[in-house]
Design a protein around this motif. Structure first.
Motif, PDB file in Angstrom:
ATOM      1  N   UNK A  92      10.512  29.446 -29.101  1.00 31.98           N
ATOM      2  CA  UNK A  92      10.590  28.028 -28.756  1.00 31.98           C
ATOM      3  C   UNK A  92       9.842  27.724 -27.456  1.00 31.98           C
ATOM      4  N   UNK A  93       9.767  28.715 -26.574  1.00 31.58           N
ATOM      5  CA  UNK A  93       9.258  28.452 -25.217  1.00 31.58           C
ATOM      6  C   UNK A  93       7.874  27.803 -25.156  1.00 31.58           C
ATOM      7  N   UNK A  94       6.871  28.359 -25.853  1.00 30.33           N
ATOM      8  CA  UNK A  94       5.554  27.718 -25.744  1.00 30.33           C
ATOM      9  C   UNK A  94       5.556  26.310 -26.321  1.00 30.33           C
ATOM     10  N   UNK A  95       6.372  26.098 -27.359  1.00 31.57           N
ATOM     11  CA  UNK A  95       6.441  24.758 -27.962  1.00 31.57           C
ATOM     12  C   UNK A  95       7.055  23.791 -26.962  1.00 31.57           C
ATOM     13  N   UNK A  96       8.134  24.229 -26.298  1.00 31.81           N
ATOM     14  CA  UNK A  96       8.805  23.361 -25.320  1.00 31.81           C
ATOM     15  C   UNK A  96       7.897  23.075 -24.133  1.00 31.81           C
ATOM     16  N   UNK A  97       7.152  24.081 -23.716  1.00 27.37           N
ATOM     17  CA  UNK A  97       6.242  23.867 -22.580  1.00 27.37           C
ATOM     18  C   UNK A  97       5.095  22.937 -22.951  1.00 27.37           C
ATOM     19  N   UNK A  98       4.637  23.044 -24.192  1.00 27.31           N
ATOM     20  CA  UNK A  98       3.577  22.121 -24.633  1.00 27.31           C
ATOM     21  C   UNK A  98       4.099  20.690 -24.597  1.00 27.31           C
ATOM     22  N   UNK A  99       5.337  20.498 -25.067  1.00 28.84           N
ATOM     23  CA  UNK A  99       5.927  19.154 -25.100  1.00 28.84           C
ATOM     24  C   UNK A  99       6.124  18.623 -23.677  1.00 28.84           C
ATOM     25  N   UNK A 100       6.520  19.533 -22.767  1.00 35.77           N
ATOM     26  CA  UNK A 100       6.835  19.109 -21.399  1.00 35.77           C
ATOM     27  C   UNK A 100       5.626  19.070 -20.486  1.00 35.77           C
ATOM     28  N   UNK A 101       4.460  19.367 -21.030  1.00 30.99           N
ATOM     29  CA  UNK A 101       3.238  19.414 -20.214  1.00 30.99           C
ATOM     30  C   UNK A 101       3.052  18.076 -19.481  1.00 30.99           C
ATOM     31  N   UNK A 102       2.961  18.075 -18.153  1.00 33.71           N
ATOM     32  CA  UNK A 102       2.893  16.824 -17.409  1.00 33.71           C
ATOM     33  C   UNK A 102       1.630  16.012 -17.655  1.00 33.71           C
ATOM     34  N   UNK A 103       0.514  16.717 -17.906  1.00 38.60           N
ATOM     35  CA  UNK A 103      -0.722  15.981 -18.222  1.00 38.60           C
ATOM     36  C   UNK A 103      -1.207  16.482 -19.572  1.00 38.60           C
ATOM     37  N   UNK A 104      -1.872  15.617 -20.349  1.00 39.78           N
ATOM     38  CA  UNK A 104      -2.388  16.097 -21.629  1.00 39.78           C
ATOM     39  C   UNK A 104      -3.239  17.338 -21.399  1.00 39.78           C
ATOM     40  N   UNK A 105      -3.045  18.358 -22.243  1.00 39.24           N
ATOM     41  CA  UNK A 105      -3.731  19.626 -22.017  1.00 39.24           C
ATOM     42  C   UNK A 105      -5.237  19.504 -22.159  1.00 39.24           C
ATOM     43  N   UNK A 106      -5.669  18.774 -23.132  1.00 39.95           N
ATOM     44  CA  UNK A 106      -7.104  18.749 -23.351  1.00 39.95           C
ATOM     45  C   UNK A 106      -7.593  17.342 -23.657  1.00 39.95           C
ATOM     46  N   UNK A 107      -6.866  16.606 -24.440  1.00 36.03           N
ATOM     47  CA  UNK A 107      -7.389  15.353 -24.990  1.00 36.03           C
ATOM     48  C   UNK A 107      -6.324  14.671 -25.831  1.00 36.03           C
ATOM     49  N   UNK A 108      -6.630  13.504 -26.400  1.00 33.40           N
ATOM     50  CA  UNK A 108      -5.618  12.778 -27.192  1.00 33.40           C
ATOM     51  C   UNK A 108      -5.109  13.564 -28.390  1.00 33.40           C
ATOM     52  N   UNK A 109      -5.912  14.465 -28.929  1.00 33.90           N
ATOM     53  CA  UNK A 109      -5.487  15.202 -30.124  1.00 33.90           C
ATOM     54  C   UNK A 109      -4.302  16.099 -29.803  1.00 33.90           C
ATOM     55  N   UNK A 110      -4.337  16.703 -28.638  1.00 33.58           N
ATOM     56  CA  UNK A 110      -3.205  17.574 -28.298  1.00 33.58           C
ATOM     57  C   UNK A 110      -1.944  16.760 -28.067  1.00 33.58           C
ATOM     58  N   UNK A 111      -2.112  15.566 -27.529  1.00 32.22           N
ATOM     59  CA  UNK A 111      -0.975  14.664 -27.344  1.00 32.22           C
ATOM     60  C   UNK A 111      -0.293  14.401 -28.698  1.00 32.22           C
ATOM     61  N   UNK A 112      -1.100  14.181 -29.736  1.00 35.46           N
ATOM     62  CA  UNK A 112      -0.548  13.921 -31.074  1.00 35.46           C
ATOM     63  C   UNK A 112       0.187  15.155 -31.589  1.00 35.46           C
ATOM     64  N   UNK A 113      -0.330  16.335 -31.284  1.00 32.94           N
ATOM     65  CA  UNK A 113       0.339  17.570 -31.721  1.00 32.94           C
ATOM     66  C   UNK A 113       1.673  17.721 -31.000  1.00 32.94           C
ATOM     67  N   UNK A 114       1.687  17.463 -29.690  1.00 39.16           N
ATOM     68  CA  UNK A 114       2.956  17.642 -28.958  1.00 39.16           C
ATOM     69  C   UNK A 114       4.005  16.631 -29.436  1.00 39.16           C
ATOM     70  N   UNK A 115       3.566  15.435 -29.839  1.00 44.47           N
ATOM     71  CA  UNK A 115       4.532  14.468 -30.395  1.00 44.47           C
ATOM     72  C   UNK A 115       5.144  15.016 -31.684  1.00 44.47           C
ATOM     73  N   UNK A 116       4.315  15.636 -32.519  1.00 42.89           N
ATOM     74  CA  UNK A 116       4.823  16.206 -33.783  1.00 42.89           C
ATOM     75  C   UNK A 116       5.736  17.411 -33.498  1.00 42.89           C
ATOM     76  N   UNK A 117       5.382  18.200 -32.481  1.00 42.54           N
ATOM     77  CA  UNK A 117       6.234  19.340 -32.126  1.00 42.54           C
ATOM     78  C   UNK A 117       7.597  18.845 -31.643  1.00 42.54           C
ATOM     79  N   UNK A 118       7.577  17.767 -30.871  1.00 46.18           N
ATOM     80  CA  UNK A 118       8.834  17.215 -30.349  1.00 46.18           C
ATOM     81  C   UNK A 118       9.717  16.735 -31.509  1.00 46.18           C
ATOM     82  N   UNK A 119       9.136  16.023 -32.445  1.00 47.84           N
ATOM     83  CA  UNK A 119       9.892  15.578 -33.628  1.00 47.84           C
ATOM     84  C   UNK A 119      10.445  16.785 -34.382  1.00 47.84           C
ATOM     85  N   UNK A 120       9.645  17.835 -34.486  1.00 46.30           N
ATOM     86  CA  UNK A 120      10.060  19.025 -35.235  1.00 46.30           C
ATOM     87  C   UNK A 120      11.249  19.707 -34.576  1.00 46.30           C
ATOM     88  N   UNK A 121      11.192  19.837 -33.251  1.00 45.58           N
ATOM     89  CA  UNK A 121      12.294  20.527 -32.559  1.00 45.58           C
ATOM     90  C   UNK A 121      13.553  19.667 -32.533  1.00 45.58           C
TER      91      UNK A 121
END
Ligand SMILES: C[S@@+](CC[C@H](N)C(=O)[O-])C[C@H]1O[C@@H](n2cnc3c(N)ncnc32)[C@H](O)[C@@H]1O
Length: 265
Positions: A92-121
């Motif tokens: 769970x840890x990397x998923x939680x850290x991705x969701x909690x990332x204070x700034x988008x990691x790379x671009x809007x696409x990663x933001x969309x992935x973290x939103x889906x990860x948050x819904x999943x968890x």
């Protein structure tokens, strides 16, 4: 199964994107560039534009921060198609850290992935059974657990156009390079599908051949001179040099492999 999130550390890579080191110091991406690796080794490695039709079915082994998934989403939604991702992740840890990332990691696409990860968890049963929305028109089915087990719990009809095989380096972790797991992946790859990985170890390539796939060579990304692409015949892959292919076939014909794969990110 899970160490505390604090024991996974964020690190900056040279392209400005961040990745993670796990509690044992194993890196989720090469230090030259996490986002570059996701784009060049994975999304470009499987030639995402040529996979699937109006939708592309992706198996993402080792979801981690979801950067590879974001690169796939960029490639597929970016050209108006939809992506269906089955994501397998142990921790769970990397998923939680991705969701909690204070700034988008790379671009809007990663933001969309973290939103889906948050819904999943938030609702893991729903995420496994029905999936959750991803991006504008895509979907994610996330399974948290050992991929060597969870792959067998996927519905039998779940098949893939593309596979990202991104465990830790073989010299640091052997489980997801096991021949049986590679066979389980190969069995779910449809004609016309491709698998990409940064690993270029002969032992791993021989195991892919034994699993019934053809094997080709991916070129340099950062300091890593080559990676591997594989697919069911007829795959029309970027070829290995003839001598290397001969030796690989000899190795694959050996019924008793001598050593585990050795390679690094
Ligand atoms: C190299 S990182 C993946 C980085 C990720 N692909 C990304 O784009 O951010 C490897 C990942 O594999 C996961 N992993 C390790 N062993 C696993 C297992 N047996 N089953 C599923 N995931 C595993 C790790 O927790 C880690 O997140």
């Amino acid at each position: 199964m899970n160490s505390t999130p604090e024991t996974w550390n964020r690190v900056l890579t040279q392209d400005g994107s961040r990745t993670l080191l796990d509690p044992e110091g194993r890196a989720c991406h090469a230090s030259e560039g996490a986002w570059d690796q996701a784009l060049l080794r994975y999304a470009a490695g499987v030639e995402m534009a040529k996979r699937g039709d109006t939708k592309v079915r992706l198996l993402d082994v080792g979801v981690g921060l979801g950067l590879n998934m974001a690169a796939a989403l960029a490639a597929v939604e970016g050209e108006g198609r939809s992506l269906e991702v089955t994501g397998l992740e142990l921790h769970l840890n990397p998923l939680q850290l991705a969701i909690a990332e204070p700034e988008p990691l790379a671009n809007p696409w990663h933001q969309k992935v973290t939103e889906a990860l948050e819904l999943s968890l938030a609702d893991p049963e729903l995420a496994e059974a029905e999936g959750v929305p991803l991006g504008e028109r895509s979907r994610l089915w996330l399974k948290v657990g050992d991929a060597r087990e969870t792959i067998y719990s996927l519905p039998p009809e779940r098949r893939f156009d593309a596979v990202f095989l991104d465990p830790f380096a073989p010299k640091e972790q052997s489980d997801l390079w096991e021949p049986n797991f590679l066979c389980a992946i190969a069995e779910r790859m449809d004609p016309g599908s491709r698998l990409a990985t940064y690993c270029a170890a002969s032992a791993m390539r021989a195991d892919l051949l034994r699993a019934g796939l053809l094997v080709g060579r991916l070129g340099r990304v950062g300091r890593k001179a080559e990676g591997t692409v594989a697919g069911p015949a007829p795959a029309n892959l970027p070829p290995l040099p003839p001598r290397a292919l001969r030796r690989l076939k000899q190795r694959a014909a050996d019924p008793a492999p001598k050593s585990a794969p050795e390679d690094s990110k």
